[in-house]
Motif scaffolding. Structure first.
Motif, short mmCIF file in Angstrom:
data_model
loop_
_atom_site.label_atom_id
_atom_site.label_comp_id
_atom_site.label_asym_id
_atom_site.label_seq_id
_atom_site.Cartn_x
_atom_site.Cartn_y
_atom_site.Cartn_z
N SER A 198 2.26 17.50 -25.38
CA SER A 198 2.64 17.42 -23.97
C SER A 198 2.66 18.82 -23.40
CB SER A 198 4.04 16.81 -23.84
OG SER A 198 3.99 15.46 -24.23
N TYR A 199 2.14 19.00 -22.19
CA TYR A 199 2.18 20.34 -21.62
C TYR A 199 2.91 20.41 -20.29
CZ TYR A 199 -1.88 19.14 -18.64
OH TYR A 199 -2.73 18.56 -17.73
N PHE A 200 3.34 19.24 -19.78
CA PHE A 200 3.91 19.29 -18.44
C PHE A 200 4.51 17.94 -18.10
CE2 PHE A 200 2.27 18.81 -13.84
CZ PHE A 200 3.46 19.27 -13.28
N ARG A 201 5.65 17.95 -17.43
CA ARG A 201 6.17 16.70 -16.89
C ARG A 201 6.26 16.88 -15.38
NH1 ARG A 201 10.58 13.77 -15.52
NH2 ARG A 201 10.39 11.57 -16.08
N LEU A 202 5.48 16.11 -14.68
CA LEU A 202 5.47 16.21 -13.21
C LEU A 202 6.73 15.53 -12.72
CD1 LEU A 202 3.88 16.80 -10.52
CD2 LEU A 202 3.02 14.49 -10.70
N SER A 203 7.67 16.33 -12.25
CA SER A 203 8.93 15.75 -11.82
C SER A 203 8.95 15.74 -10.30
CB SER A 203 10.06 16.62 -12.37
OG SER A 203 11.26 16.09 -11.96
N LEU A 204 8.87 14.55 -9.76
CA LEU A 204 8.78 14.43 -8.30
C LEU A 204 10.07 13.86 -7.73
CD1 LEU A 204 5.22 12.83 -8.10
CD2 LEU A 204 5.81 15.18 -7.62
N PRO A 205 10.63 14.52 -6.74
CA PRO A 205 11.88 14.00 -6.18
C PRO A 205 11.61 12.89 -5.18
CG PRO A 205 11.28 16.03 -5.07
CD PRO A 205 10.19 15.75 -6.08
N PHE A 206 10.46 12.22 -5.28
CA PHE A 206 10.18 11.22 -4.27
C PHE A 206 9.65 9.90 -4.81
CE2 PHE A 206 6.33 13.58 -4.71
CZ PHE A 206 6.61 14.89 -4.38
N ILE A 207 10.01 9.53 -5.98
CA ILE A 207 9.95 8.14 -6.45
C ILE A 207 8.57 7.47 -6.32
CG2 ILE A 207 10.99 5.83 -6.12
CD1 ILE A 207 13.32 7.30 -4.81
N SER A 208 8.23 6.69 -7.32
CA SER A 208 7.01 5.90 -7.26
C SER A 208 7.32 4.47 -7.70
CB SER A 208 5.98 6.52 -8.20
OG SER A 208 4.89 5.66 -8.31
N TYR A 209 6.57 3.52 -7.15
CA TYR A 209 6.76 2.10 -7.49
C TYR A 209 5.44 1.58 -8.02
CZ TYR A 209 10.74 2.72 -4.41
OH TYR A 209 11.88 3.19 -3.83
N LEU A 210 5.51 0.82 -9.09
CA LEU A 210 4.30 0.38 -9.77
C LEU A 210 4.16 -1.13 -9.66
CD1 LEU A 210 5.13 2.53 -12.93
CD2 LEU A 210 3.79 3.23 -10.96
N PHE A 211 2.99 -1.59 -9.24
CA PHE A 211 2.81 -3.02 -8.99
C PHE A 211 1.50 -3.54 -9.57
CE2 PHE A 211 5.31 -1.56 -5.32
CZ PHE A 211 6.38 -2.42 -5.40
N HIS A 212 1.47 -4.86 -9.76
CA HIS A 212 0.21 -5.57 -9.97
C HIS A 212 -0.36 -5.76 -8.56
CE1 HIS A 212 -2.67 -8.62 -10.97
NE2 HIS A 212 -2.31 -8.65 -12.24
N ARG A 213 -1.64 -5.44 -8.38
CA ARG A 213 -2.23 -5.48 -7.03
C ARG A 213 -2.16 -6.87 -6.42
NH1 ARG A 213 -5.68 -0.71 -6.75
NH2 ARG A 213 -6.29 -1.35 -4.69
N ALA A 214 -2.45 -7.89 -7.24
CA ALA A 214 -2.46 -9.25 -6.69
C ALA A 214 -1.06 -9.62 -6.18
CB ALA A 214 -2.93 -10.22 -7.75
N HIS A 215 -0.01 -9.23 -6.91
CA HIS A 215 1.36 -9.53 -6.48
C HIS A 215 1.63 -8.85 -5.14
CE1 HIS A 215 2.58 -9.91 -11.01
NE2 HIS A 215 1.84 -10.92 -10.59
N PHE A 216 1.19 -7.61 -5.06
CA PHE A 216 1.43 -6.81 -3.85
C PHE A 216 0.77 -7.47 -2.64
CE2 PHE A 216 1.00 -3.24 -0.97
CZ PHE A 216 2.13 -2.49 -1.20
N LEU A 217 -0.51 -7.84 -2.83
CA LEU A 217 -1.25 -8.44 -1.71
C LEU A 217 -0.64 -9.80 -1.32
CD1 LEU A 217 -3.98 -7.54 -0.16
CD2 LEU A 217 -4.83 -9.66 -1.10
N ASN A 218 -0.24 -10.57 -2.35
CA ASN A 218 0.31 -11.90 -2.05
C ASN A 218 1.55 -11.83 -1.16
OD1 ASN A 218 -1.67 -13.12 -3.44
ND2 ASN A 218 -0.47 -13.47 -5.31
N VAL A 219 2.35 -10.80 -1.37
CA VAL A 219 3.55 -10.65 -0.54
C VAL A 219 3.13 -10.46 0.93
CG1 VAL A 219 5.48 -9.08 -0.01
CG2 VAL A 219 5.06 -9.83 -2.37
N LEU A 220 2.07 -9.70 1.14
CA LEU A 220 1.58 -9.51 2.51
C LEU A 220 0.99 -10.81 3.06
CD1 LEU A 220 -0.18 -6.04 2.05
CD2 LEU A 220 1.88 -6.46 3.39
N VAL A 221 0.20 -11.48 2.21
CA VAL A 221 -0.46 -12.74 2.65
C VAL A 221 0.61 -13.75 3.10
CG1 VAL A 221 -1.82 -14.73 1.86
CG2 VAL A 221 -2.49 -12.41 1.20
N ASP A 222 1.73 -13.81 2.36
CA ASP A 222 2.79 -14.78 2.70
C ASP A 222 3.36 -14.56 4.10
OD1 ASP A 222 2.53 -16.00 0.33
OD2 ASP A 222 4.29 -15.07 -0.62
#
Ligand code: FAD
Length: 445
Positions: free
Chosen positions: A99-123
């Motif tokens: 390991s050479y680096f840990r990118l520490s971001l103070p602004f959070i990320s959310y990880l999704f399955h694309r189909a789940h994400f789109l379905n929420v919009l479709v609904d």
């Protein structure tokens, strides 16, 4: 025919993440009529992961989508979010990785399955406004008082007051827009913005069930820490999605290309496990374990747009990949599409925007979005080079952490809300200065 209570009619062409977010955001303004035209026979996304950053999540929250997204896609509750989120970067193209680096971001990320994400919009979209199987071929825009006409491949037509092209990287709206601009200005240079260029990156995308990535009761590291496994001109990004049930495995390799290289062959094809495994022979064990259970993968030739000088032509605007398709190295193409949609809806929904001021409203959208989204496009490309040690920093581990982190500065710069505010102020100042000019020229007598 427009309803008398409606101030104008918007046609959204393309129902991906960008177009659907715009439809949801515009639904907050009942005085705007919205129709969505999509070429596919159904609204669907591919089986792969997508990550969004805090800026995008905030928009989803404002649009009332945080809870449905959490339920469907396993986004964490705010209290559970690791404020110190970041990718771990490893040098992995040798048997001994480190390991050479840990990118520490103070602004959070959310990880999704694309189909789940789109379905929420479709609904959220009433089926009455979604017109499927409608592939736009061209649009015609005459005088500002006349409706824009949309022509579809099935021979039908529709009209609107404002057209939004959210029809992805091969956008028909962009083609029509830039062919028109090149003809009017006699500037053939503009035509180079129509065809996307091959970025040089090829990517293997696949999902692996957690059971296949668990040894002696211990799940693979990617389910605890999003990982960036780096090597010379190759890298593998991986993280858990869908409540930790699936590992999103995305393997890249890059080939040197010049600006105008054309990619021979299909942009997307299915490939065997062997092709993926062979690409990472000699890499550290942790990567081998990730790739070993892959059964098949989709291979994508990554294309991007040369930064467009404008996303707007009169009452027609581009949004998302149609405007700024980018390499995926900052996981931000969908996020930028959502930002475009939210900012555009905020401008259009403002009481000061009427049918008569649509031209200025779109100019204001262009004014705030072009520099921002084009900056992300260019930064994303530079980031990919850094992950693979072929940017100016090479494999200098003392310089890379700073250089990679710096590429993310935009995430904490002007918020989408501030962009809406600045755009509306710009329209206001523009009309005030025009009014002054008219008074000065005796136009107000
Ligand atoms: C490997 C990879 C990983 C990625 N990872 C991330 C990530 O983690 N985070 C992130 O933010 N982004 C990511 N992206 C980028 C992201 O996928 C795109 O930026 C995003 O999906 C663009 O959304 P869009 O709605 O603009 O376009 P699209 O999703 O392409 O949607 C366009 C829609 O328009 C329709 N359409 C096309 N032509 C027509 C026509 N003529 N008439 C009518 N409809 C039409 C299409 O059928 C489609 O439904 C990644 C991209 C790749 C390639």
């Amino acid at each position: 025919m427009a309803d008398s209570k409606q101030k104008f009619r918007v046609a959204i062409c393309g129902a991906g993440i960008g177009g659907l977010t715009l439809a949801v955001a515009l639904a907050r303004y009942p005085d705007i009529d919205v129709q969505v035209y999509e070429s596919a026979g159904k609204l669907a996304e591919i089986g792969a992961g997508v990550m969004i950053w805090g800026r995008t999540w905030k928009i989803m929250t404002t649009l009332g989508l945080a809870e449905p997204l959490r339920r469907a896609a396993g986004g964490p509750a705010d209290k559970d979010i690791d404020p110190d989120f970041g990718f771990e970067y490893r040098r992995s193209d040798k048997l001994e990785g480190h390991s050479y680096f840990r990118l520490s971001l103070p602004f959070i990320s959310y990880l999704f399955h694309r189909a789940h994400f789109l379905n929420v919009l479709v609904d959220q979209i009433p089926s009455s406004i979604a017109h499927l199987g409608k592939r736009l071929r061209a649009y015609t825009q005459n005088s500002p008082s006349e409706p824009i006409t949309l022509e579809f491949a099935d021979g039908t037509t529709a009209t609107c007051d404002l057209l939004v092209g959210s029809d992805g990287i091969k956008s028909a709206v962009r083609r029509c827009m830039y062919e028109g601009k090149a003809a009017v200005t006699r500037n053939a240079e503009l035509l180079k913005h129509i065809e996307p260029r091959f970025s040089g990156w090829v990517v293997y995308r696949t999902l692996v069930p957690v059971e296949k990535l668990t040894k002696d009761g211990e799940s693979h590291r990617i389910f605890h820490t999003p990982m960036m496994y780096c090597g010379y001109r190759k890298h593998v990004v991986s993280y858990g999605i869908a409540h930790g049930k699936l590992g999103n495995v995305v393997g890249f390799y890059s080939v040197p290309v010049d600006e105008n290289t054309k990619y021979d062959g299909p942009w997307v094809s299915e490939v065997s496990r062997d092709e993926v495994v062979n690409c990472y022979v000699g890499w550290e064990n942790e990567v081998q374990e990730l790739i070993a259970p892959v059964e098949k993968a989709l291979k994508w030739a990554i294309h991007e747009l040369r930064p467009l000088p404008t996303y707007v032509d009169g009452r027609v605007a581009l949004l998302g990949d149609a405007a700024h398709a980018m390499t995926p190295h900052q996981g931000s193409g969908a996020g930028q599409a959502v930002e475009d949609a939210y900012v555009l809806a905020g401008i259009l929904g403002d009481p000061s925007t009427t049918r008569d001021t649509l031209l200025q409203a779109l100019q204001a959208y262009d004014y705030v979005r072009v520099p921002f989204a084009n900056h992300v496009l260019q930064g994303s490309y530079a980031s990919g080079r850094m992950y693979e040690f072929w940017n100016v920093e090479g494999a200098d581990y003392s310089k890379l952490p700073h250089a990679i982190t710096h590429q993310w500065d935009w995430v904490k710069e002007e918020t989408p809300e501030q962009q809406i505010e600045r755009a509306l102020k710009w329209v206001q100042e523009d009309s005030t200065s025009k009014l002054k000019q008219e008074v000065g020229e005796g136009g107000m007598e």
